[in-house]
Scaffold this active site. Structure first.
Site, PDB file in Angstrom:
ATOM      1  N   LEU A  71      26.149 -14.167 -19.239  1.00 47.22           N
ATOM      2  CA  LEU A  71      25.740 -12.782 -20.430  1.00 47.22           C
ATOM      3  C   LEU A  71      24.658 -12.197 -19.535  1.00 47.22           C
ATOM      4  O   LEU A  71      24.586 -10.880 -19.723  1.00 47.22           O
ATOM      5  CB  LEU A  71      25.137 -13.366 -21.500  1.00 47.22           C
ATOM      6  N   LYS A  73      23.568 -11.908 -16.232  1.00 40.46           N
ATOM      7  CA  LYS A  73      23.994 -12.067 -14.970  1.00 40.46           C
ATOM      8  C   LYS A  73      22.869 -11.636 -13.916  1.00 40.46           C
ATOM      9  O   LYS A  73      22.746 -12.112 -12.790  1.00 40.46           O
ATOM     10  CB  LYS A  73      25.230 -11.112 -14.324  1.00 40.46           C
ATOM     11  N   ASN A 118      38.009 -13.017 -19.874  1.00 42.04           N
ATOM     12  CA  ASN A 118      37.117 -12.162 -18.770  1.00 42.04           C
ATOM     13  C   ASN A 118      37.667 -12.540 -17.500  1.00 42.04           C
ATOM     14  O   ASN A 118      38.080 -13.701 -17.073  1.00 42.04           O
ATOM     15  CB  ASN A 118      35.689 -12.127 -19.217  1.00 42.04           C
ATOM     16  N   MET A 120      35.529 -11.003 -14.826  1.00 44.81           N
ATOM     17  CA  MET A 120      34.432  -9.990 -14.364  1.00 44.81           C
ATOM     18  C   MET A 120      34.405 -10.172 -12.875  1.00 44.81           C
ATOM     19  O   MET A 120      34.186  -8.988 -12.149  1.00 44.81           O
ATOM     20  CB  MET A 120      33.302 -10.581 -14.934  1.00 44.81           C
ATOM     21  N   GLY A 121      34.419 -11.315 -12.321  1.00 40.85           N
ATOM     22  CA  GLY A 121      34.600 -11.484 -10.645  1.00 40.85           C
ATOM     23  C   GLY A 121      33.020 -11.542 -10.209  1.00 40.85           C
ATOM     24  O   GLY A 121      32.860 -10.932  -9.216  1.00 40.85           O
ATOM     25  N   PHE A 122      32.054 -12.043 -10.973  1.00 44.75           N
ATOM     26  CA  PHE A 122      30.574 -12.052 -10.398  1.00 44.75           C
ATOM     27  C   PHE A 122      30.064 -10.736 -10.021  1.00 44.75           C
ATOM     28  O   PHE A 122      29.565 -10.823  -9.118  1.00 44.75           O
ATOM     29  CB  PHE A 122      30.687 -13.015  -8.919  1.00 44.75           C
ATOM     30  N   ASN A 147      22.359 -19.832 -11.852  1.00 49.47           N
ATOM     31  CA  ASN A 147      23.421 -20.374 -11.645  1.00 49.47           C
ATOM     32  C   ASN A 147      23.927 -19.455 -10.357  1.00 49.47           C
ATOM     33  O   ASN A 147      23.955 -18.187 -10.412  1.00 49.47           O
ATOM     34  CB  ASN A 147      24.433 -19.826 -13.151  1.00 49.47           C
ATOM     35  N   SER A 183      34.538 -20.698 -11.599  1.00 51.76           N
ATOM     36  CA  SER A 183      34.955 -19.384 -12.105  1.00 51.76           C
ATOM     37  C   SER A 183      36.607 -19.388 -11.667  1.00 51.76           C
ATOM     38  O   SER A 183      36.723 -19.318 -10.542  1.00 51.76           O
ATOM     39  CB  SER A 183      34.060 -18.336 -11.860  1.00 51.76           C
ATOM     40  N   ASN A 185      37.715 -16.223 -11.551  1.00 48.31           N
ATOM     41  CA  ASN A 185      37.899 -15.044 -11.165  1.00 48.31           C
ATOM     42  C   ASN A 185      37.285 -14.492  -9.718  1.00 48.31           C
ATOM     43  O   ASN A 185      37.583 -13.551  -9.650  1.00 48.31           O
ATOM     44  CB  ASN A 185      37.131 -14.175 -12.184  1.00 48.31           C
ATOM     45  N   THR A 186      37.095 -15.649  -9.135  1.00 47.69           N
ATOM     46  CA  THR A 186      36.861 -15.235  -7.544  1.00 47.69           C
ATOM     47  C   THR A 186      37.959 -16.064  -6.887  1.00 47.69           C
ATOM     48  O   THR A 186      37.919 -17.327  -7.168  1.00 47.69           O
ATOM     49  CB  THR A 186      35.375 -15.995  -7.264  1.00 47.69           C
ATOM     50  N   LYS A 226      28.751 -27.096 -11.894  1.00 41.40           N
ATOM     51  CA  LYS A 226      29.526 -26.559 -13.388  1.00 41.40           C
ATOM     52  C   LYS A 226      31.182 -26.795 -12.903  1.00 41.40           C
ATOM     53  O   LYS A 226      31.522 -26.235 -11.883  1.00 41.40           O
ATOM     54  CB  LYS A 226      29.415 -25.481 -13.408  1.00 41.40           C
ATOM     55  N   ASN A 255      33.431 -24.581 -17.585  1.00 38.19           N
ATOM     56  CA  ASN A 255      33.511 -23.331 -17.433  1.00 38.19           C
ATOM     57  C   ASN A 255      34.726 -22.843 -18.308  1.00 38.19           C
ATOM     58  O   ASN A 255      35.392 -23.592 -19.187  1.00 38.19           O
ATOM     59  CB  ASN A 255      33.720 -22.936 -15.845  1.00 38.19           C
ATOM     60  N   GLY A 305      33.266 -23.301 -26.497  1.00 35.77           N
ATOM     61  CA  GLY A 305      33.775 -23.091 -27.931  1.00 35.77           C
ATOM     62  C   GLY A 305      32.925 -23.759 -28.923  1.00 35.77           C
ATOM     63  O   GLY A 305      33.447 -24.165 -30.066  1.00 35.77           O
ATOM     64  N   TYR A 326      28.081 -19.137 -25.410  1.00 37.21           N
ATOM     65  CA  TYR A 326      28.103 -17.855 -25.080  1.00 37.21           C
ATOM     66  C   TYR A 326      29.154 -16.937 -25.969  1.00 37.21           C
ATOM     67  O   TYR A 326      28.667 -16.073 -26.873  1.00 37.21           O
ATOM     68  CB  TYR A 326      28.776 -17.627 -23.899  1.00 37.21           C
TER      69      TYR A 326
END
Ligand SMILES: Cc1cc2nc3c(=O)[nH]c(=O)nc-3n(C[C@H](O)[C@H](O)[C@H](O)COP(=O)(O)O)c2cc1C
Length: 366
Positions: A71, A73, A118, A120-122, A147, A183, A185-186, A226, A255, A305, A326
């Protein structure tokens, strides 16, 4: 009340990412307006309660509910997260160099599932920018975890050097650290959770933590890993063994997930990490398994959750010493923090525990 009746309807009519930036920038600005921080503390702050206090990693947490990574970053609003009642906050994921992240749109609401997806991709401004912000944060009220991750363009063979660079830039400013290898997303990031890649990464991280501790004086700060909720039991077993052997101080479970089980909303077709209600049971299962495998010796932060005090308490009984939220913050607003804290106090009383510490892992003993 204020959030659900006024702010949420307004934000939920906006594009999700625009709303997100508006909140962070708004909190950042508000923290500089005289009187607003005290007003926020009055409206949302969680009253002190001895039974909710947690001492861990050499740090004091007034209560066990923190803000999960992603949230904030760039560490723009850490003061305000303390004012609205969080017991700690994780900033990042930050990478050595700033990067723009994936193409828009990349954040999606699934209201009927009480979830978000999401990819987002960092997106972040980089480690130096975060360090400069945290350096100005001289009146810290809650522990801040940083993080860290790798840049998209860094190949996995060199990923460990990105994590090292983040620690070099940020060691002074974090109260503890989180190595994010989960993550979705990377590209290929999650491959770092396994085998030799994980061993090399964690030995580099521990080496750099020791170097920084020596340079900065004092005892080495804590570092956690994580993990993702999408590993098979066998993979999870190997990963936890490697984490245990590395000497890190704890695990964050979990995650976001790439699973789409049980979703109703049309946005379920979007790629990315799913968070919120549908993740709740799986992340609790992973916490339970990690606690079992480590005999409760490696502290766990539970994430995934949590919407109610019962959700948070389930994770604590399964083995989490601290928890994070989050997605529920987006759906329920900061009012949720007092509700969670009050509900945890009731749950402890009901089960005859005098502290959170006594409840951690209680399911494994009954
Ligand atoms: C929009 C968004 C961005 C996120 N970014 C990050 C991130 O940068 N690093 C990270 O470790 N986790 C990130 N997460 C995962 C959260 O920290 C958290 O682990 C996950 O959302 C599960 O908790 P929740 O169900 O309470 O949201 C992100 C989650 C969301 C929804």
């Amino acid at each position: 009340m204020l959030y659900s009746k006024l702010a949420k309807p307004y934000f939920f009519r906006m594009d999700p990412e625009k709303a997100h930036h508006m909140v962070i920038d708004g909190l950042h600005t508000a923290s500089r307006v005289p009187g607003i921080p005290a007003l926020m503390r009055g409206m949302y702050g969680v009253p002190e309660a001895k039974e909710l206090e947690v001492d861990l990693f050499g740090l004091h947490f007034a209560h066990p509910i923190g803000l999960a990574a992603g949230l904030d970053k760039n560490a723009k609003a850490v003061d305000m997260f303390a004012n609205i009642g969080f017991g700690f906050a994780e900033v990042g994921t930050v990478t050595p160099k700033g990067q723009i992240g994936n193409d828009l749109p990349r954040l999606f609401r699934l209201p009927s599932d009480e979830a978000l997806i999401n990819r987002m991709g960092f997106n972040n401004e980089g480690a130096a920018a975060m360090a400069a912000r945290l350096a100005q944060d001289t009146n810290r009220r809650i522990p801040i975890a940083v993080n860290i991750g790798k840049n998209k363009t860094t190949p996995n063979e060199l990923a460990h050097e990105d994590y090292r660079a983040c620690l070099q830039a940020l060691y002074t400013y974090g109260d503890f650290f989180v190595v994010n290898i989960s993550s979705p997303n990377t590209p290929d990031l999650r491959a770092l959770q396994h085998g030799d890649e994980l061993r090399l990464l964690l030995s580099t991280v521990m080496e750099e933590m020791a170097v920084q501790a020596k340079k900065n004086g004092g005892t080495r700060k804590a570092v956690l890993v994580k993990i993702a909720p999408d590993m098979t039991d066998e993979q999870l077993g190997y990963t936890v063994d490697t984490i245990k052997a590395s000497g890190v101080n704890g695990i964050i479970a979990t995650n976001t997930t790439i699973s789409r089980d049980g979703l109703q909303h049309l946005n379920a077709k979007e790629t990315g990490g799913l968070s919120g209600k549908p993740l709740k049971d799986r992340s609790t299962e992973v916490i339970r398994e990690v606690y079992r495998q480590t005999g409760g010796k490696l502290p766990i932060i539970g994430s995934g959750g949590i919407f109610t005090a019962a959700d948070a308490y389930d994770k604590i009984r399964a083995g989490a010493s601290l928890v994070e939220i989050y997605t529920a913050l987006i759906y329920r607003g900061p009012e949720l923090l007092r509700e969670l804290a009050d509900g945890l106090k009731d749950a402890l009383r009901r089960d005859g525990f005098k502290s959170i510490h006594e409840a951690v892992g209680a399911d494994h003993r009954s």
